[in-house]
Design a protein around this motif. Structure first.
Motif, PDB file in Angstrom:
ATOM      1  N   SER A  41       4.712  -6.020   5.612  1.00  0.00           N
ATOM      2  CA  SER A  41       6.129  -6.267   5.548  1.00  0.00           C
ATOM      3  C   SER A  41       6.431  -7.430   4.422  1.00  0.00           C
ATOM      4  O   SER A  41       5.414  -8.143   4.224  1.00  0.00           O
ATOM      5  CB  SER A  41       6.963  -6.409   6.403  1.00  0.00           C
ATOM      6  N   GLY A  42       7.328  -7.518   3.826  1.00  0.00           N
ATOM      7  CA  GLY A  42       7.929  -8.576   3.051  1.00  0.00           C
ATOM      8  C   GLY A  42       7.421  -8.592   1.690  1.00  0.00           C
ATOM      9  O   GLY A  42       6.957  -7.406   1.242  1.00  0.00           O
ATOM     10  N   THR A  68      13.740  -0.784   3.661  1.00  0.00           N
ATOM     11  CA  THR A  68      14.153  -1.262   5.082  1.00  0.00           C
ATOM     12  C   THR A  68      12.654  -1.062   5.782  1.00  0.00           C
ATOM     13  O   THR A  68      12.599  -1.935   6.770  1.00  0.00           O
ATOM     14  CB  THR A  68      15.062  -0.203   5.621  1.00  0.00           C
ATOM     15  N   SER A  72      10.505  -3.882   4.822  1.00  0.00           N
ATOM     16  CA  SER A  72      11.203  -5.418   5.036  1.00  0.00           C
ATOM     17  C   SER A  72      11.241  -5.996   3.363  1.00  0.00           C
ATOM     18  O   SER A  72      11.126  -6.902   3.252  1.00  0.00           O
ATOM     19  CB  SER A  72      10.674  -6.309   5.696  1.00  0.00           C
ATOM     20  N   GLN A  90      17.912  -2.446   1.321  1.00  0.00           N
ATOM     21  CA  GLN A  90      17.897  -3.206   2.696  1.00  0.00           C
ATOM     22  C   GLN A  90      19.355  -3.839   2.759  1.00  0.00           C
ATOM     23  O   GLN A  90      20.200  -3.837   4.057  1.00  0.00           O
ATOM     24  CB  GLN A  90      16.758  -3.969   2.729  1.00  0.00           C
TER      25      GLN A  90
END
Length: 318
Positions: free
Chosen positions: A169-170, A263, A266, A272
């Motif tokens: 994520s990220g 989403t 992330s 998002q």
């Protein structure tokens, strides 16, 4: 060309106006009251007069046509309004902050999908009715039948949790943040979006190339002494014309997939942000996102026409 661009831009403005009316009406028609959604539990315990005051401050107590006219007047001046939830920040600023990551994800996915479609589509056409052709065709049908979020969850489980090759994520690690780190975070969401988006493109490349290879001009060119490779390259160029249109028509699908994958992974993009705005009934932010998406789709269609003309000079823009 200038006349064509003027007509297209005028029609785009009309479409944008119609879409803005539809978006505004749909968002306001949704169940719930934005004035109560943005209040804390303590504030909700206040009197009905307090809630009505908040609705008045947000302009929600006016008739819908008047709300739209006031909003459209600000939009013409470049003001998309103020977010109800995000600390009353300007919507345009919020969306511009998230536009870069979304475009980065989409353009990377689009580039990868074109490369995959060309390589696998040409391979399938060159090996028609052979194991490689059957394998590619079966794989594309399988990918098209599986939702993008499922492929994303599967990729996270395999490459992030089991193998630990890639982050789950990220957009960057707090301790790094360099280019290599960015590419590591980009691999999974962009790769899944590209794989899911290239499945239909592969079928078009294969079918288009086979049709061109069986055309009379290819046989004539080979009969007159042209090398088979040169004839195939010319056939490939002609077969790619429908691919340009299809690729640009896939922009809404790419945006929809990007919203889901942002989403899931992330990824700090517009998708998002907008999903959170939908949950909070943040009307200015939802409508602003809809306008940005509409503009991207309209310009992608215009770009498709221009690229089609560039690829085939015989096409006339009218």
């Amino acid at each position: 060309m200038l006349r064509y661009l003027a007509v297209r831009l005028s029609s785009m403005l009309v479409v944008l106006f119609a879409v803005s009316i539809g978006l505004f009406a749909l968002v306001l028609a949704a169940p719930g009251d934005p004035a109560t959604t943005m209040l804390s539990p303590e504030e909700l315990g206040n009197s009905q007069e307090y809630i009505e005051q908040r609705r008045h401050e947000l302009g929600l107590d006016r008739p819908v046509p008047l709300q739209y006219v006031a909003w459209a007047g600000r939009v013409v001046q470049g003001d998309l309004g103020t977010s109800f939830v995000n600390q009353n920040r300007p919507v345009a600023q919020l969306l511009l902050e998230r536009l870069g990551p979304t475009l980065e994800l989409m353009l990377t996915a689009m580039t990868l999908s074109v490369i995959l479609a060309l390589v696998l589509g040409v391979t399938a056409a060159a090996r028609k009715n052979k194991p490689a052709d059957y394998l590619i065709s079966t794989s594309t049908m399988l990918v098209m039948s599986v939702p993008a979020f499922f492929l994303g969850m599967l990729a996270i489980y395999v490459f992030a949790f089991r193998l630990r090759w890639l982050p789950s994520s990220g957009m960057a690690s707090p301790s790094d943040g360099g280019l290599i780190d960015l590419l590591k975070h980009l691999v999974l969401p962009a790769g899944i979006l590209a794989i899911h988006g290239c499945a239909s493109l592969i079928r078009y490349v294969r079918t288009g190339l086979l049709e061109e290879l069986n055309a009379d001009y290819v046989r004539t060119a080979v009969a007159k002494g042209a090398s088979p490779m040169r004839a195939r390259m010319h056939a490939l160029r002609n077969s790619l014309l429908p691919l340009i249109t299809l690729l640009m028509m896939n922009v809404p699908e790419l945006l929809g997939g990007a919203v889901i994958l942002e989403t899931l992974f992330s990824w700090p993009g517009m998708g998002q942000l907008t999903l959170a705005a939908i949950g909070n009934q943040d009307i200015p932010l939802i409508v602003g996102f809809g306008l940005i998406v509409t503009i991207l789709v309209l310009f992608s269609n215009l770009l498709a026409d221009l690229l089609y003309r560039l690829a085939d000079p015989r096409v006339r823009l009218r």
